[in-house]
Motif scaffolding. Structure first.
Motif, PDB file in Angstrom:
ATOM      1  N   TYR A 159     -32.229 -13.416  32.853  1.00 34.61           N
ATOM      2  CA  TYR A 159     -32.737 -13.689  33.839  1.00 34.61           C
ATOM      3  C   TYR A 159     -34.076 -13.280  34.316  1.00 34.61           C
ATOM      4  CZ  TYR A 159     -33.980 -16.135  38.035  1.00 34.61           C
ATOM      5  OH  TYR A 159     -35.082 -16.978  39.772  1.00 34.61           O
ATOM      6  N   TYR A 208     -37.370 -20.506  51.815  1.00 34.42           N
ATOM      7  CA  TYR A 208     -37.565 -19.941  50.946  1.00 34.42           C
ATOM      8  C   TYR A 208     -39.241 -19.190  50.247  1.00 34.42           C
ATOM      9  CZ  TYR A 208     -38.874 -21.199  46.065  1.00 34.42           C
ATOM     10  OH  TYR A 208     -39.284 -21.731  44.768  1.00 34.42           O
ATOM     11  N   ASP A 258     -32.575 -19.719  31.286  1.00 39.89           N
ATOM     12  CA  ASP A 258     -32.971 -20.828  32.096  1.00 39.89           C
ATOM     13  C   ASP A 258     -34.223 -21.492  30.884  1.00 39.89           C
ATOM     14  OD1 ASP A 258     -35.237 -19.419  32.194  1.00 39.89           O
ATOM     15  OD2 ASP A 258     -34.382 -19.126  34.553  1.00 39.89           O
ATOM     16  N   SER A 269     -34.633 -17.464  45.492  1.00 39.99           N
ATOM     17  CA  SER A 269     -34.610 -18.178  45.404  1.00 39.99           C
ATOM     18  C   SER A 269     -34.447 -18.593  45.371  1.00 39.99           C
ATOM     19  CB  SER A 269     -36.181 -18.083  43.849  1.00 39.99           C
ATOM     20  OG  SER A 269     -35.355 -17.470  43.165  1.00 39.99           O
ATOM     21  N   SER A 270     -34.060 -20.476  44.601  1.00 43.48           N
ATOM     22  CA  SER A 270     -32.755 -21.494  44.290  1.00 43.48           C
ATOM     23  C   SER A 270     -31.376 -21.166  43.750  1.00 43.48           C
ATOM     24  CB  SER A 270     -33.461 -23.064  44.651  1.00 43.48           C
ATOM     25  OG  SER A 270     -33.659 -22.924  43.073  1.00 43.48           O
ATOM     26  N   LYS A 271     -32.713 -20.220  42.147  1.00 45.46           N
ATOM     27  CA  LYS A 271     -31.649 -19.713  40.964  1.00 45.46           C
ATOM     28  C   LYS A 271     -31.247 -21.248  40.172  1.00 45.46           C
ATOM     29  CE  LYS A 271     -32.056 -15.507  41.768  1.00 45.46           C
ATOM     30  NZ  LYS A 271     -32.769 -15.379  42.530  1.00 45.46           N
ATOM     31  N   LEU A 272     -31.771 -22.238  40.738  1.00 40.80           N
ATOM     32  CA  LEU A 272     -31.167 -23.473  40.098  1.00 40.80           C
ATOM     33  C   LEU A 272     -31.243 -23.423  38.423  1.00 40.80           C
ATOM     34  CD1 LEU A 272     -31.915 -25.936  43.077  1.00 40.80           C
ATOM     35  CD2 LEU A 272     -29.267 -25.362  42.079  1.00 40.80           C
ATOM     36  N   SER A 273     -31.913 -23.052  38.075  1.00 41.67           N
ATOM     37  CA  SER A 273     -32.935 -23.175  36.472  1.00 41.67           C
ATOM     38  C   SER A 273     -31.755 -23.215  35.632  1.00 41.67           C
ATOM     39  CB  SER A 273     -34.442 -22.094  36.435  1.00 41.67           C
ATOM     40  OG  SER A 273     -33.578 -20.666  36.892  1.00 41.67           O
ATOM     41  N   ASN A 280     -46.540 -22.527  31.209  1.00 36.88           N
ATOM     42  CA  ASN A 280     -46.764 -21.168  32.231  1.00 36.88           C
ATOM     43  C   ASN A 280     -47.192 -20.106  31.804  1.00 36.88           C
ATOM     44  OD1 ASN A 280     -45.753 -21.242  35.218  1.00 36.88           O
ATOM     45  ND2 ASN A 280     -43.780 -22.230  34.426  1.00 36.88           N
ATOM     46  N   ASN A 285     -41.656 -22.937  29.970  1.00 31.33           N
ATOM     47  CA  ASN A 285     -41.902 -21.668  29.534  1.00 31.33           C
ATOM     48  C   ASN A 285     -43.750 -21.629  28.570  1.00 31.33           C
ATOM     49  OD1 ASN A 285     -40.968 -19.215  28.756  1.00 31.33           O
ATOM     50  ND2 ASN A 285     -40.956 -19.918  26.443  1.00 31.33           N
ATOM     51  N   ASP A 342     -36.600 -24.264  29.080  1.00 27.66           N
ATOM     52  CA  ASP A 342     -37.230 -24.599  29.080  1.00 27.66           C
ATOM     53  C   ASP A 342     -38.603 -24.962  28.516  1.00 27.66           C
ATOM     54  OD1 ASP A 342     -37.775 -27.499  31.709  1.00 27.66           O
ATOM     55  OD2 ASP A 342     -38.851 -27.071  29.940  1.00 27.66           O
ATOM     56  N   ASN A 347     -39.803 -15.072  38.908  1.00 25.93           N
ATOM     57  CA  ASN A 347     -40.865 -15.716  38.463  1.00 25.93           C
ATOM     58  C   ASN A 347     -41.987 -14.868  38.813  1.00 25.93           C
ATOM     59  OD1 ASN A 347     -42.442 -18.146  38.247  1.00 25.93           O
ATOM     60  ND2 ASN A 347     -43.219 -17.536  40.228  1.00 25.93           N
ATOM     61  N   GLU A 385     -42.410 -27.203  43.867  1.00 23.95           N
ATOM     62  CA  GLU A 385     -41.860 -26.323  42.865  1.00 23.95           C
ATOM     63  C   GLU A 385     -41.468 -26.765  41.603  1.00 23.95           C
ATOM     64  OE1 GLU A 385     -42.997 -22.987  41.418  1.00 23.95           O
ATOM     65  OE2 GLU A 385     -43.409 -22.871  43.643  1.00 23.95           O
TER      66      GLU A 385
HETATM   67  C1  LIG Z   1     -44.176 -17.003  31.541  1.00 21.32           C
HETATM   68  C2  LIG Z   1     -43.517 -17.554  32.737  1.00 21.32           C
HETATM   69  C3  LIG Z   1     -42.493 -18.748  31.341  1.00 21.32           C
HETATM   70  C4  LIG Z   1     -41.478 -19.067  32.722  1.00 21.32           C
HETATM   71  N1  LIG Z   1     -40.577 -19.638  31.529  1.00 21.32           N
HETATM   72  C5  LIG Z   1     -39.627 -20.763  32.207  1.00 21.32           C
HETATM   73  C6  LIG Z   1     -39.073 -21.290  31.912  1.00 21.32           C
HETATM   74  O1  LIG Z   1     -38.274 -21.093  30.020  1.00 21.32           O
HETATM   75  N2  LIG Z   1     -37.501 -21.952  32.345  1.00 21.32           N
HETATM   76  C7  LIG Z   1     -37.617 -22.116  33.731  1.00 21.32           C
HETATM   77  O2  LIG Z   1     -36.743 -23.511  33.901  1.00 21.32           O
HETATM   78  N3  LIG Z   1     -38.727 -22.000  34.514  1.00 21.32           N
HETATM   79  C8  LIG Z   1     -39.173 -21.278  33.997  1.00 21.32           C
HETATM   80  N4  LIG Z   1     -40.861 -20.433  34.356  1.00 21.32           N
HETATM   81  C9  LIG Z   1     -40.967 -20.539  35.620  1.00 21.32           C
HETATM   82  C10 LIG Z   1     -40.130 -19.845  36.747  1.00 21.32           C
HETATM   83  O3  LIG Z   1     -40.502 -19.125  36.666  1.00 21.32           O
HETATM   84  C11 LIG Z   1     -38.058 -20.106  36.684  1.00 21.32           C
HETATM   85  O4  LIG Z   1     -38.451 -21.969  37.045  1.00 21.32           O
HETATM   86  C12 LIG Z   1     -37.683 -19.643  37.774  1.00 21.32           C
HETATM   87  O5  LIG Z   1     -38.322 -18.039  38.290  1.00 21.32           O
HETATM   88  C13 LIG Z   1     -35.943 -19.940  37.930  1.00 21.32           C
HETATM   89  O6  LIG Z   1     -35.832 -18.838  38.881  1.00 21.32           O
HETATM   90  P1  LIG Z   1     -35.236 -20.826  39.982  1.00 21.32           P
HETATM   91  O7  LIG Z   1     -34.063 -21.682  39.886  1.00 21.32           O
HETATM   92  O8  LIG Z   1     -34.342 -19.397  41.472  1.00 21.32           O
HETATM   93  O9  LIG Z   1     -36.376 -20.759  41.323  1.00 21.32           O
HETATM   94  P2  LIG Z   1     -36.977 -21.132  42.384  1.00 21.32           P
HETATM   95  O10 LIG Z   1     -38.513 -20.685  42.533  1.00 21.32           O
HETATM   96  O11 LIG Z   1     -35.684 -21.319  43.491  1.00 21.32           O
HETATM   97  O12 LIG Z   1     -37.685 -22.194  41.999  1.00 21.32           O
HETATM   98  C14 LIG Z   1     -37.320 -23.877  41.960  1.00 21.32           C
HETATM   99  C15 LIG Z   1     -37.407 -24.502  40.692  1.00 21.32           C
HETATM  100  O13 LIG Z   1     -38.893 -24.992  40.475  1.00 21.32           O
HETATM  101  C16 LIG Z   1     -38.867 -24.677  39.133  1.00 21.32           C
HETATM  102  N5  LIG Z   1     -40.051 -24.000  39.117  1.00 21.32           N
HETATM  103  C17 LIG Z   1     -40.301 -23.129  40.140  1.00 21.32           C
HETATM  104  N6  LIG Z   1     -40.978 -22.097  39.741  1.00 21.32           N
HETATM  105  C18 LIG Z   1     -41.625 -22.880  38.397  1.00 21.32           C
HETATM  106  C19 LIG Z   1     -42.817 -22.137  37.788  1.00 21.32           C
HETATM  107  N7  LIG Z   1     -43.683 -21.810  37.431  1.00 21.32           N
HETATM  108  N8  LIG Z   1     -43.108 -23.506  36.813  1.00 21.32           N
HETATM  109  C20 LIG Z   1     -42.647 -25.001  36.472  1.00 21.32           C
HETATM  110  N9  LIG Z   1     -41.464 -25.174  37.191  1.00 21.32           N
HETATM  111  C21 LIG Z   1     -40.972 -23.805  38.526  1.00 21.32           C
HETATM  112  C22 LIG Z   1     -37.631 -24.444  38.665  1.00 21.32           C
HETATM  113  O14 LIG Z   1     -37.032 -25.523  37.852  1.00 21.32           O
HETATM  114  C23 LIG Z   1     -36.892 -23.620  39.270  1.00 21.32           C
HETATM  115  O15 LIG Z   1     -35.387 -23.612  38.527  1.00 21.32           O
HETATM  116  C24 LIG Z   1     -41.524 -19.389  34.124  1.00 21.32           C
HETATM  117  C25 LIG Z   1     -42.294 -18.709  34.247  1.00 21.32           C
HETATM  118  C26 LIG Z   1     -43.380 -18.175  34.409  1.00 21.32           C
HETATM  119  C27 LIG Z   1     -44.587 -17.063  34.790  1.00 21.32           C
END
Ligand SMILES: Cc1cc2nc3c(=O)[nH]c(=O)nc-3n(C[C@H](O)[C@H](O)[C@H](O)COP(=O)(O)OP(=O)(O)OC[C@H]3O[C@@H](n4cnc5c(N)ncnc54)[C@H](O)[C@@H]3O)c2cc1C
Length: 450
Positions: free
Chosen positions: A343, A227, A377, A240-244, A386, A383, A379, A346, A280
């Motif tokens: 989607y 990862y 996703d 990435s995990s795509k769990l969001s 960040n 959101n 939140d 990050n 994360e």
């Molecule tokens: C400007 C901006 C806005 C964002 N808005 C959201 C949003 O509305 N909802 C959202 O779920 N994520 C948001 N993110 C965080 C992040 O981009 C996404 O969680 C992530 O890309 C989702 O893909 P994933 O589940 O594959 O993440 P992975 O990289 O697999 O991460 C696993 C989990 O960790 C958490 N996570 C990961 N990155 C972050 C981070 N930077 N901050 C807090 N938690 C994180 C999420 O729950 C995510 O599902 C935002 C980031 C930025 C920079």
């Protein structure tokens, strides 16, 4: 006699659902989800709270949850309208004694609960802490003492034991007599169903069934062990995990995700990637508690900082950013992916957010609101938290983040594959940012000969 209403929000699951467990102890029960008309109306940042991609995802979450409730002799009442009056009318009609709901940090939900408690003091409102990994009492500090930076929070929290899952409900109480049968009524203000599966990009299917399936697949593979190396890539399902999206609507819980990470580490061993994934989820957790602590400051222009940013609102620039028509091809490609699929990676989110604030000098809240409309996703805490970080108005002592777009392109899209996937043939990157340059003022009057 306990006559309960379970106000379902971002907890669309049967497993690890403490609110549903509490509801199961009632004598009679109605489970309600309100689709609020306001979500589809433009807010003061010109965006809506809920756009087409997330609305599509939400509908599959709702239908999956309803199917699961049916197996317990219950069902999900989906009501279209105003949340407060819907809950009030149902409470009066069914002489509700208890309202059970998941405690969310967002000001929208909390205002409704406050308004409700004021109007119905005889009804007990039980706000169940389960959108977060920990409950308030498990935090090793008072909420008001929440560390000011994530790095401090993380240091304290990594040693706290991950809570166990809630037992899965076995039975649910009967529904009230004389319940209206579910209708296929769709109010006029609902957007038409225009959704098409995208040909490129990711298609997420909403609901607990798909969420759990995806969680199990991800942690049965070797992906968590790499990862950290791949998480910053702009493209790729496996990066990435795509769990969001499932976490966002509570189809899966953060406790389930953390337990899956720990279970994976027990079997395959810990490494820097599994630790990174763990951190994360802690980021997500940090933003939730930060939002609980600071309330509406999460949405203020100066955020948690003491200064107002030097940005403003330029309608043309904002519009070009939303529609992927800026002078920056990488930003346009990212914005197109976001608009078309709901989607964005990050890294992509960081690049476009930094561009809006630093290159286009636009007020960060317009960008956060656009993300709110577009993201499947979405939140609130994560959101807006960040965005505050990028805009330099967050709790972070390092100030804002400025990503050099040229460098990011060279690093993450050196061959232009991502851009060719998402750029329109008519990409406007060669066009200037503003159609009227400041030096053009005063703009000559155009004479109309009519
Ligand atoms: C400007 C901006 C806005 C964002 N808005 C959201 C949003 O509305 N909802 C959202 O779920 N994520 C948001 N993110 C965080 C992040 O981009 C996404 O969680 C992530 O890309 C989702 O893909 P994933 O589940 O594959 O993440 P992975 O990289 O697999 O991460 C696993 C989990 O960790 C958490 N996570 C990961 N990155 C972050 C981070 N930077 N901050 C807090 N938690 C994180 C999420 O729950 C995510 O599902 C935002 C980031 C930025 C920079």
């Amino acid at each position: 006699m306990k006559r309960s209403l379970y106000w379902v929000t971002k907890d669309l699951r049967i497993n690890d659902n403490t609110a549903l467990n509490i509801a199961s102890k009632s004598d009679l029960l109605i489970c309600v989800f309100v689709v609020d008309k306001k979500w589809f109306e433009p807010n003061h940042y010109q965006s809506k709270s809920l756009g087409g991609n997330r609305w599509h995802f939400l509908q599959s979450c709702l239908s999956d949850f309803n199917e699961r409730l049916l197996t317990f002799g219950q069902q999900l009442y989906i009501v279209y309208g105003d949340t407060f009056s819907t809950l009030g009318n149902l409470c009066e009609k069914y002489r509700i004694t208890d309202v059970i709901t998941t405690h969310l940090p967002g000001t929208y939900e909390n205002n409704i609960i406050t308004q409700f408690s004021d109007s119905f003091p005889q009804v007990t409102v039980n706000k169940v802490e389960q959108f977060t990994l920990f409950t308030n009492t498990l935090l090793p500090f008072e909420l008001q003492q929440l560390p000011v930076s994530y790095s401090k929070f993380r240091k304290i929290m990594t040693d706290v034991a991950i809570p166990k899952l809630a037992p899965t409900v076995q039975n649910l109480p009967s529904q009230f007599k004389s319940m209206p049968s579910p209708t296929i009524f769709r109010p006029q203000w609902l957007p038409p169903i225009l959704y098409k599966k995208v040909k490129q990009g990711f298609n997420f299917d909403g609901g607990e069934n798909d969420g759990l399936k995806h969680l199990n697949q991800y942690f049965s593979s070797n992906l968590p062990t790499t990862y950290k190396e791949v998480r910053n890539n702009l493209d790729g399902w496996d990066n990435s995990s795509k769990l969001s999206p499932w976490l966002g609507y509570g189809c899966i819980s953060p406790r389930q995700v953390m337990n899956a990470i720990v279970g994976f580490e027990d079997k395959q061993g810990k490494n820097s990637s599994t630790e990174c994934l763990f951190l994360e989820i802690l980021w997500r957790e940090y933003f939730q508690w930060l939002h609980f602590k600071v309330g509406k400051k999460m949405y203020q222009f100066k955020g948690l900082s003491e200064h107002l940013p030097l940005t403003t609102f330029y309608p043309e620039r904002f519009n070009k950013w939303c529609t992927g028509n800026t002078p920056y091809p990488l930003v346009n490609a990212c914005m197109n992916e976001l608009r078309k699929t709901g989607y964005l990676s990050n890294r992509g989110r960081q690049i476009v957010a930094s561009c809006l604030v630093n290159e286009l000098s636009v007020d960060w809240r317009y960008g956060a609101a656009w993300f709110e409309e577009q993201l499947i996703d979405y939140d609130a805490a994560v959101n807006w938290g960040n965005w505050q970080y990028i805009a330099g108005v967050g709790a972070d002592p390092r100030g804002g983040r400025h990503f050099n777009i040229q460098k990011q392109t060279a690093l993450y899209d050196p061959n232009g594959n991502y851009q060719s996937k998402w750029l329109d043939k008519t990409d406007q990157a060669s066009q200037p940012l503003d159609s009227v340059d400041a030096s053009d003022w005063p703009v000559p009057m155009i004479k109309h000969n009519d």
